[in-house]
Motif scaffolding. Structure first.
Motif: not given
Ligand code: TXA
Ligand code: MG
Length: 298
Positions: A120-133
């Protein structure tokens, strides 16, 4: 609703939210470089803006782009534990919007050990901010179903099955040349100290006391004698007891952690008057589990 990797990556690039699996718990992700997208995470979770988010990247090189310093200890820990359940807190680069770090000059960053998260990170090409869902103070999700129960159709979910580690990553700060444990996890402070140069532990700063809680009243007990009555759910490891519902947990910390949130989610859904958990041993390898149970306690 469940989604595909291609659609999820497009959503992230377009400023939307996606729930995705990591090896610890499911995350609620947005493009970490897009302040408006990150604001949606805080709104959906009901999370106070004073609580900083962890940024997920796909490699050490990618992590270095978003921090202002990369000390020797960071290199040692990242090489040893990434991809894996360790978050490093370091001075942030100006590229990361302030909303991500709740205005702090530091950033929590990690490379998750889950193929779907990395893709997901590679395909979106950006760092992903994520807390627990999960909503603020609720139990963290370890399955796609847990996320769906929490948010319904408000967020698209990538399903990667049950998570392996089961509780959140260890968080350590390397700011100012000091190693400080901010949140215990399954990688222990002892292991981390061994992997870096000797520098004693420092007291952890204040964290929200009650966190990771089921809706049902949760008690920590020393054994079955402390059960309030028989009409509840008893989660145990050493000594069985008489109660309407009884769940035996794995006796090793790794197996226990992997099951913990799932068991609490399940018992919560069954609406018992109480859930009693037999206290695990007060030993270093159980520290992260004991920490989560103490926070979950009513
Ligand atoms: O395993 C995990 O860490 C999961 C998965 C999704 O990666 N994420 C997670 O995020 O547990 P969250 O938001 O529920 O917890 C983030 C923790 C908080 O306790 C926060 O205080 C700490 O990380 N944290 C993040 N950035 C920080 C910073 N700049 N300084 C100090 N603590 C930070
Ligand atoms: Mg959380």
């Amino acid at each position: 609703m469940l989604t595909s990797l291609a659609r999820a990556a497009e959503l992230i690039r377009d400023g939307g939210l996606v729930a995705f699996p990591t090896e610890t718990v499911y995350g609620l992700g947005a493009n970490a470089l897009d302040a408006a997208a990150v604001a949606k995470i805080f709104a959906l979770k009901g999370r106070p803006s004073t609580s900083p988010l962890i940024v997920h990247v796909a490699s050490i090189d990618m992590a270095r782009r978003y921090v202002a310093e990369w000390p020797r200890e960071a290199e040692e820990l990242a090489r040893r534990y990434w991809p894996g359940p360790l978050t490093l807190v370091l001075p942030k680069s100006p590229e990361i919007p302030d909303i991500v770090t709740a205005g702090l000059p530091t950033l929590g960053i990690r490379v998750p050990a889950h193929p779907i998260a990395l893709q997901l990170i590679e395909q979106s090409g950006v760092p992903i901010a994520a807390p627990s869902a999960n909503r603020f103070t609720h139990l963290s999700p370890t399955t796609a179903d847990h996320v769906r129960e929490e948010f319904g159709d408000a967020v698209e979910i990538l399903d990667g099955g049950p998570t392996q580690v089961g509780i959140e990553s260890t968080v350590v700060s390397l700011v100012g040349g000091k190693l400080t444990l901010l949140r215990p996890g399954m990688i222990s402070l002892g292991e981390i100290e061994k992997a870096t140069s000797p520098e004693g532990p420092h007291p952890a700063p204040g964290m929200h006391e009650r966190h990771y809680s089921p809706r049902t009243r949760l008690l920590l007990v020393d054994g079955p004698k402390q059960l309030p009555d028989r009409n509840g759910a008893y989660v145990w490891c050493n000594e069985a007891g008489l109660s309407s519902r009884s769940i035996r947990m794995p006796s090793d910390p790794t197996g226990y952690a992997a099951r913990l949130y799932s068991v609490l989610h399940q018992l919560d859904d069954e609406h018992w008057p109480w859930i009693a958990v037999e206290s695990p041993p007060d030993k270093p390898e159980w520290a992260a589990i004991l920490d989560r149970l103490r926070r979950a306690r009513s």
